[in-house]
Write a protein that holds these residues in place. Structure first.
Motif, PDB file in Angstrom:
ATOM      1  N   ARG A 319       0.997  -1.490   0.058  1.00 55.62           N
ATOM      2  CA  ARG A 319       0.158   0.218  -0.065  1.00 55.62           C
ATOM      3  C   ARG A 319       0.987   1.268   0.075  1.00 55.62           C
ATOM      4  O   ARG A 319       0.552   2.077  -0.142  1.00 55.62           O
ATOM      5  N   LYS A 320       2.396   1.044   0.280  1.00 57.58           N
ATOM      6  CA  LYS A 320       2.887   2.194   0.742  1.00 57.58           C
ATOM      7  C   LYS A 320       3.872   2.790  -1.120  1.00 57.58           C
ATOM      8  O   LYS A 320       3.690   3.748  -1.083  1.00 57.58           O
ATOM      9  N   LEU A 321       3.611   1.495  -1.742  1.00 56.59           N
ATOM     10  CA  LEU A 321       3.743   2.225  -3.389  1.00 56.59           C
ATOM     11  C   LEU A 321       3.034   2.438  -3.846  1.00 56.59           C
ATOM     12  O   LEU A 321       2.949   2.926  -5.106  1.00 56.59           O
ATOM     13  N   ILE A 322       1.793   1.100  -4.162  1.00 56.68           N
ATOM     14  CA  ILE A 322       0.753   1.428  -5.501  1.00 56.68           C
ATOM     15  C   ILE A 322      -0.756   1.567  -4.355  1.00 56.68           C
ATOM     16  O   ILE A 322      -0.776   0.622  -3.888  1.00 56.68           O
ATOM     17  N   PRO A 323      -1.139   3.034  -4.148  1.00 53.23           N
ATOM     18  CA  PRO A 323      -2.670   2.731  -3.753  1.00 53.23           C
ATOM     19  C   PRO A 323      -3.823   1.698  -4.383  1.00 53.23           C
ATOM     20  O   PRO A 323      -4.119   1.457  -5.439  1.00 53.23           O
ATOM     21  N   PHE A 324      -4.514   1.779  -3.424  1.00 54.22           N
ATOM     22  CA  PHE A 324      -5.202   1.022  -3.976  1.00 54.22           C
ATOM     23  C   PHE A 324      -7.242   0.333  -3.079  1.00 54.22           C
ATOM     24  O   PHE A 324      -6.646   1.046  -1.531  1.00 54.22           O
ATOM     25  N   ASP A 325      -8.257   0.073  -3.614  1.00 49.93           N
ATOM     26  CA  ASP A 325      -9.019   0.443  -3.062  1.00 49.93           C
ATOM     27  C   ASP A 325      -9.244  -0.920  -2.131  1.00 49.93           C
ATOM     28  O   ASP A 325     -10.104  -1.512  -1.829  1.00 49.93           O
ATOM     29  N   VAL A 344      -7.988 -11.615  -0.078  1.00 52.57           N
ATOM     30  CA  VAL A 344      -9.037 -10.471  -1.310  1.00 52.57           C
ATOM     31  C   VAL A 344      -8.211  -9.062   0.725  1.00 52.57           C
ATOM     32  O   VAL A 344      -8.421  -9.789   1.817  1.00 52.57           O
ATOM     33  N   LEU A 345      -8.007  -7.720   0.379  1.00 55.43           N
ATOM     34  CA  LEU A 345      -7.692  -6.751   1.652  1.00 55.43           C
ATOM     35  C   LEU A 345      -8.607  -5.356   0.375  1.00 55.43           C
ATOM     36  O   LEU A 345      -8.396  -5.609  -0.600  1.00 55.43           O
ATOM     37  N   GLY A 346     -10.326  -5.089   0.941  1.00 58.45           N
ATOM     38  CA  GLY A 346     -10.039  -3.762   1.162  1.00 58.45           C
ATOM     39  C   GLY A 346     -11.725  -4.217   0.870  1.00 58.45           C
ATOM     40  O   GLY A 346     -12.054  -5.014   1.226  1.00 58.45           O
ATOM     41  N   SER A 347     -11.788  -3.808  -0.924  1.00 57.24           N
ATOM     42  CA  SER A 347     -13.494  -3.561  -0.890  1.00 57.24           C
ATOM     43  C   SER A 347     -14.215  -4.855  -1.411  1.00 57.24           C
ATOM     44  O   SER A 347     -13.409  -6.002  -2.026  1.00 57.24           O
ATOM     45  N   ASP A 348     -15.174  -5.976  -1.171  1.00 55.71           N
ATOM     46  CA  ASP A 348     -16.013  -6.223  -1.323  1.00 55.71           C
ATOM     47  C   ASP A 348     -16.296  -6.540  -3.055  1.00 55.71           C
ATOM     48  O   ASP A 348     -17.492  -5.413  -3.278  1.00 55.71           O
ATOM     49  N   ILE A 349     -16.538  -7.730  -3.546  1.00 56.05           N
ATOM     50  CA  ILE A 349     -17.139  -7.731  -4.679  1.00 56.05           C
ATOM     51  C   ILE A 349     -17.825  -8.906  -5.160  1.00 56.05           C
ATOM     52  O   ILE A 349     -17.461  -9.819  -4.460  1.00 56.05           O
ATOM     53  N   SER A 350     -19.244  -9.593  -5.162  1.00 50.20           N
ATOM     54  CA  SER A 350     -20.137 -10.136  -5.401  1.00 50.20           C
ATOM     55  C   SER A 350     -19.279 -11.281  -6.409  1.00 50.20           C
ATOM     56  O   SER A 350     -19.635 -10.891  -7.536  1.00 50.20           O
ATOM     57  N   GLN A 397     -18.959  -3.038 -11.516  1.00 45.95           N
ATOM     58  CA  GLN A 397     -20.411  -1.791 -10.712  1.00 45.95           C
ATOM     59  C   GLN A 397     -19.882  -2.041 -10.025  1.00 45.95           C
ATOM     60  O   GLN A 397     -20.966  -1.300  -8.526  1.00 45.95           O
ATOM     61  N   ALA A 398     -19.326  -2.598  -9.053  1.00 49.97           N
ATOM     62  CA  ALA A 398     -18.389  -2.761  -7.598  1.00 49.97           C
ATOM     63  C   ALA A 398     -17.888  -1.476  -7.359  1.00 49.97           C
ATOM     64  O   ALA A 398     -17.440  -1.231  -6.460  1.00 49.97           O
ATOM     65  N   GLY A 399     -17.871  -0.825  -8.472  1.00 51.45           N
ATOM     66  CA  GLY A 399     -16.987   0.674  -8.242  1.00 51.45           C
ATOM     67  C   GLY A 399     -15.791   0.624  -8.985  1.00 51.45           C
ATOM     68  O   GLY A 399     -14.980   1.543  -8.379  1.00 51.45           O
ATOM     69  N   MET A 400     -14.930  -0.195  -9.248  1.00 51.18           N
ATOM     70  CA  MET A 400     -14.254  -0.496  -9.531  1.00 51.18           C
ATOM     71  C   MET A 400     -13.431   0.368 -11.033  1.00 51.18           C
ATOM     72  O   MET A 400     -13.346  -0.443 -11.841  1.00 51.18           O
ATOM     73  N   PHE A 420      -4.513  -5.272  -8.665  1.00 52.63           N
ATOM     74  CA  PHE A 420      -4.789  -4.033  -8.350  1.00 52.63           C
ATOM     75  C   PHE A 420      -6.534  -2.918  -8.757  1.00 52.63           C
ATOM     76  O   PHE A 420      -6.689  -3.390  -9.486  1.00 52.63           O
ATOM     77  N   ARG A 421      -7.258  -2.689  -7.040  1.00 56.66           N
ATOM     78  CA  ARG A 421      -8.475  -2.414  -8.168  1.00 56.66           C
ATOM     79  C   ARG A 421      -8.574  -0.950  -7.601  1.00 56.66           C
ATOM     80  O   ARG A 421      -7.676  -0.603  -5.530  1.00 56.66           O
ATOM     81  N   SER A 422      -9.157   0.647  -8.193  1.00 51.62           N
ATOM     82  CA  SER A 422      -9.271   1.197  -7.584  1.00 51.62           C
ATOM     83  C   SER A 422     -10.624   1.560  -7.523  1.00 51.62           C
ATOM     84  O   SER A 422     -10.693   2.190  -8.871  1.00 51.62           O
ATOM     85  N   GLY A 423     -11.236   3.057  -7.467  1.00 48.97           N
ATOM     86  CA  GLY A 423     -12.215   2.980  -7.352  1.00 48.97           C
ATOM     87  C   GLY A 423     -12.242   4.835  -7.792  1.00 48.97           C
ATOM     88  O   GLY A 423     -13.052   4.931  -8.693  1.00 48.97           O
TER      89      GLY A 423
END
Length: 497
Positions: A319-325, A344-350, A397-400, A420-423
């Protein structure tokens, strides 16, 4: 005869008159000789004067007829002596017009001056062979009366070429100065900026007008900047070499720079100011931070073979190198063309929860595994996602809205994918992609080893469970069972029966 009747007195008077007449005639003859001599001397002086000048001289009368010219004029215009001797102005004009790049402009200027006999003129003539002449012209006056026009021609080809070369050199120097890979500025003895290049302006976000006259410490975040600058200007502190400082941009953001100082002194050695080169070391600092973090990731994941510990330890550093959700690691199930969601770390995706699995067909992850190449994807709308990766719409659709996927390759085999996924829209760049590839290359081996260790532990546990079940069956058998060494006849194992 009548003359014979003249008296002596009359004869004397007549003789006297004749003598005076002769004397007057002699005097007049002398004056004429002197006038002619003066005229010859004046003509000689005029000829010597116009021949000694470095310019080509041509004198014409009010009708444009040639009156006089010097040899320099003939040489400059390359007029043959035979042609010049004819003194035919039309012939001479035809000759010179053939040499010029703009003969029509030449003629137009001549006509203009002949229609304005009192006017002075200066212009520049360009020749077809590349020569350049300056042309001067002014009226010739006799008392108050204008009787002709004097033309003067000077070959300035060398000076023009030198001037053009100097101008080109100055332009090149200015371009090199302004577009240098480092910033450059100078400030005077009071600390006010007097000179700045474009690179420096681009770094700081100011215009040249905004920078000139500003105190140098205004762009420096360090509180001691003003005192240090004034101490250098006073000669109490030596100029800096390889100084790291933090500068403030016009928009208020900060960035690290490397500074080199040089004193500006006068002929007596008095300090007049300081000139500085400034290098933006944001990239260097970023690489140093990335290298340090990657080393820490290597140390952390190398200290354990527990797969869950491997994931938890490196996730915090990444996370210090590449920001992600959302950060996810998928492991390949090549036997059925699916992947398992291992972490998985962070936002859930159905449909994309830890422990689950999904088919590779129509997914970004499937393309990454197939091509063995990292992929950056910043879709702008759902249609773009569906068109390229039909099975990937749930993630969008989950906002990524920004995505990077990197193949994890160990022993030349793709074992999984780092995601890596970001909103944020357009959150990732090629720079992020390259860094993610470095991270993937570092952790792939550790994940493979940890996965192997986990598989071995599972196999060991399974073996122990199987052995336990066998022993239970052995002990609970309805008949007696024994294991005998055939060589010695000794019992090795017996059950309770």
């Amino acid at each position: 005869m009548r003359d014979e009747k003249k008296t002596k007195r009359q004869l004397i008077e007549e003789l006297s008159l004749l003598r005076r007449g002769l004397t007057e005639l002699k005097r007049h003859e002398t004056e004429c000789n002197r006038t002619e001599e003066a005229s010859q001397q004046a003509n000689s002086l005029l000829a010597a004067t116009i021949e000694s000048t470095a310019d080509g001289i041509l004198v014409v009368d009010r009708q444009g007829k040639v009156v006089i010219f010097n040899q320099k004029f003939l040489a400059l215009w390359r007029i043959p002596e035979s042609l010049a001797a004819r003194r035919d102005d039309e012939v001479l004009l035809d000759h010179v017009l053939g040499l010029l790049r703009d003969p029509d402009g030449f003629i137009e200027k001549v006509k203009q001056l002949y229609s304005q006999p009192e006017a002075d003129s200066y212009d520049v003539l360009e020749f077809k062979d590349g020569r350049v002449f300056e042309r001067f012209s002014q009226p010739q006056r006799l008392g108050e009366r204008i009787v002709g026009r004097v033309w003067s021609f000077r070959d300035v080809t060398k000076s023009k070429r030198a001037e053009e070369a100097l101008s080109e050199s100055e332009a090149r120097f200015k371009e090199l100065y302004d577009m240098a890979p480092v910033g450059y500025h100078e400030y005077d003895a009071s600390g006010r900026i007097t000179l700045v290049n474009q690179t420096d302006l681009d770094m700081l976000g100011y215009s040249r007008e905004e920078m000139i006259g500003q105190y140098i410490w205004k762009i420096n975040r360090d509180e001691v900047a003003r005192e240090q600058v004034l101490a250098k200007l006073a000669g109490k502190l030596p100029p800096g070499r390889q100084l790291e400082r933090t500068y403030r941009r016009k928009d208020g953001t900060f960035f690290p720079v490397l500074i080199e100082d040089r004193l500006i002194t006068d002929e007596r050695g008095k300090i007049k100011g300081i000139r500085c080169t400034i290098q933006d070391i944001t990239g260097r600092k970023r690489i140093e931070a990335e290298t340090e973090t990657l080393a820490e990731i290597g140390r952390l994941i190398g200290s354990t073979l527990d797969i869950d510990e491997v994931y938890e330890r490196f996730a915090g550093e990444i996370r210090k190198l590449i920001p992600f959700d959302r950060l996810a690691i998928n492991l390949c199930n090549l036997h059925d063309d699916t992947v398992s969601i291992s972490y998985v770390l962070g936002s859930d995706i159905s449909g994309r929860m830890r422990g689950g699995s999904f088919p590779l067909s129509g997914t970004m992850i499937g393309e990454v595994i197939h091509t063995r190449t990292g992929l950056l994807f910043n879709p702008q709308n759902a249609d773009e996602v569906v068109a390229r990766f039909p099975a990937f719409s749930t993630t969008f659709q989950a906002g990524m809205h920004s995505m990077i996927s990197i193949p994890l390759i160990s022993r030349d085999e793709v074992i999984g994918v780092l995601n890596f996924r970001s909103g944020k829209i357009d959150a990732y760049t090629e720079q992020n992609l390259h860094l993610a590839e470095r991270i993937g290359a570092q952790i792939a081996g550790a994940i493979a080893n940890a996965q192997l260790f986990t598989d071995l532990k599972k196999a060991e546990n399974s073996l122990r469970e199987s052995e336990g079940r066998f022993r239970a069956l052995f002990e609970q058998a309805a008949v007696g069972v024994a294991e005998i060494d055939m060589n010695t006849g000794r019992f090795l194992t017996v059950n309770r029966r």
